[in-house]
Design a protein around this motif. Structure first.
Motif, mmCIF file in Angstrom:
data_model
loop_
_atom_site.group_PDB
_atom_site.id
_atom_site.type_symbol
_atom_site.label_atom_id
_atom_site.label_comp_id
_atom_site.label_asym_id
_atom_site.label_seq_id
_atom_site.Cartn_x
_atom_site.Cartn_y
_atom_site.Cartn_z
ATOM 1 N N ALA A 75 78.477 -55.516 55.217
ATOM 2 C CA ALA A 75 79.914 -55.297 55.418
ATOM 3 C C ALA A 75 80.725 -55.992 54.327
ATOM 4 O O ALA A 75 81.681 -55.412 53.779
ATOM 5 C CB ALA A 75 80.328 -55.807 56.795
ATOM 6 N N LEU A 76 80.350 -57.216 53.995
ATOM 7 C CA LEU A 76 81.060 -57.940 52.939
ATOM 8 C C LEU A 76 80.911 -57.243 51.595
ATOM 9 O O LEU A 76 81.851 -57.178 50.797
ATOM 10 C CB LEU A 76 80.547 -59.378 52.857
ATOM 11 N N ARG A 77 79.735 -56.703 51.329
ATOM 12 C CA ARG A 77 79.529 -55.986 50.076
ATOM 13 C C ARG A 77 80.391 -54.724 50.015
ATOM 14 O O ARG A 77 81.028 -54.438 49.004
ATOM 15 C CB ARG A 77 78.053 -55.602 49.913
ATOM 16 N N GLN A 78 80.424 -53.976 51.104
ATOM 17 C CA GLN A 78 81.203 -52.740 51.135
ATOM 18 C C GLN A 78 82.699 -53.022 50.962
ATOM 19 O O GLN A 78 83.410 -52.292 50.265
ATOM 20 C CB GLN A 78 80.952 -51.988 52.453
ATOM 21 N N ILE A 79 83.182 -54.083 51.584
ATOM 22 C CA ILE A 79 84.591 -54.462 51.452
ATOM 23 C C ILE A 79 84.895 -54.834 50.004
ATOM 24 O O ILE A 79 85.925 -54.444 49.438
ATOM 25 C CB ILE A 79 84.933 -55.621 52.400
ATOM 26 N N SER A 80 83.964 -55.592 49.379
ATOM 27 C CA SER A 80 84.154 -55.978 47.978
ATOM 28 C C SER A 80 84.220 -54.752 47.072
ATOM 29 O O SER A 80 85.073 -54.659 46.180
ATOM 30 C CB SER A 80 83.005 -56.893 47.539
ATOM 31 N N LEU A 81 83.341 -53.790 47.304
ATOM 32 C CA LEU A 81 83.340 -52.571 46.506
ATOM 33 C C LEU A 81 84.621 -51.764 46.704
ATOM 34 O O LEU A 81 85.219 -51.268 45.754
ATOM 35 C CB LEU A 81 82.120 -51.716 46.867
ATOM 36 N N GLU A 278 70.332 -59.047 49.254
ATOM 37 C CA GLU A 278 70.277 -57.967 48.279
ATOM 38 C C GLU A 278 71.511 -57.935 47.383
ATOM 39 O O GLU A 278 71.419 -57.659 46.194
ATOM 40 C CB GLU A 278 70.140 -56.626 49.032
ATOM 41 N N HIS A 279 72.693 -58.246 47.945
ATOM 42 C CA HIS A 279 73.941 -58.074 47.190
ATOM 43 C C HIS A 279 74.650 -59.396 46.894
ATOM 44 O O HIS A 279 75.827 -59.393 46.551
ATOM 45 C CB HIS A 279 74.868 -57.120 47.939
#
Length: 300
Positions: A75-81, A278-279
């Protein structure tokens, strides 16, 4: 329980899960210890779970925290993207402790050039090397005790990610002052040295010799590849070791490298990490550095 979690709390959860230590998580986030502790208290109230409990090795995650780890990281990765892309890591100011599980074979060859690269690009990153392997590898990665591992990795569950670094072969080492090995019988008759990483007293050489009706005498066992060349240089003992170890020994000691006169299978050396990391931008950069450094060693 709140309908929507505070994103700052998710960042705290992610850091605590990765570090398993309140002070280290606070340092990673750039927060005070008291602010991180307060955020953990809010997380516990919001989720109705302790999430992390004290243990002898730090803060152990509860089953609820284990279940949340990968979804929160994603979720944090998707928000960052979505917000505008993952920012590049500022290597000059990056302060991070990275713990790596390594076999002795890998540390002998990879660690010196890897440290040189770190000093050039990320001088404030510190490494902690642990000799965890097959019997404890999954446990160490699951517990966050190591961030990644490098070596001959068995097939792992899907919660782990594996990347091939290189395919290794075996080479023989003998003192440069002794006659070369003539054939498989001569090879079997010479006294052998065995590196026993996990206490084993046989290895692939013994299995290959047995297929030809031969047996060797292991006159010496040692726990580290660093012990091999000094012994071989000064004795009749021969050793069969990974090719990169043999090439390194030939450059530094009075030893000769030879092709074993028996068929020995190559083996893979892999880089492995937990999918929840992974991210992580810093770890992503470091994993790429490991790959680039390994490629330079292979090409040299």
């Amino acid at each position: 329980m709140d309908d929507l979690p505070d994103l700052n709390l998710l960042r705290v959860f992610d850091a605590l899960f990765a570090e398993r230590h309140l002070t280290r998580a606070a340092r990673r986030l750039g927060l005070s210890q008291s602010a991180t502790s307060a955020a953990l208290s809010r997380l516990r109230r919001s989720l109705g779970d302790e999430l992390f409990v004290r243990s002898v090795s730090g803060m152990a995650p509860t089953p609820r925290a284990e279940a949340l780890a990968v979804p929160v990281a994603e979720a944090l990765r998707q928000i960052s993207l979505a917000w505008g892309g993952e920012s590049a890591v500022d290597l000059a100011s990056l302060k991070r402790v990275i713990t790596i599980g390594m076999t002795d074979h890998v540390s002998q060859v990879l660690l010196p050039p890897l440290l040189s690269e770190l000093e050039r690009h990320a001088p404030q990153v510190d490494l902690r090397i642990r000799a965890v392997w097959v019997r404890s590898l999954q446990q160490a990665l699951d517990a966050g005790e190591v961030h990644l591992a490098i070596g001959a990795v068995p097939k792992l569950p899907t919660r782990f990610v594996t990347r091939r670094l290189l395919l290794e072969s075996f080479m023989g080492l003998q003192s440069a002052g002794y006659p070369p090995i003539r054939d498989a019988q001569d090879y079997a008759d010479r006294p052998h040295l065995l590196v026993h990483v996990e206490g084993d007293t046989t290895g692939p050489v013994d299995r290959a010799l047995a297929l030809q009706g031969l047996q060797r005498r292991i006159s010496l066992t040692v726990p580290r590849f660093g012990d091999v060349a000094p012994v071989v240089e000064r004795s009749r003992i021969i050793a069969t070791v990974p090719r990169l170890i043999a090439m390194q020994a030939a450059q530094r000691y009075g030893v000769a490298v030879f092709e074993p006169p028996i068929p020995l299978k190559d083996f893979a050396v892999d880089l492995v990490w937990h999918r929840r990391a992974e991210h992580d931008a810093a770890l992503l950069w470091f994993r790429d550095l490991v790959v680039r450094t390994t490629n330079r060693i292979i090409d040299s």
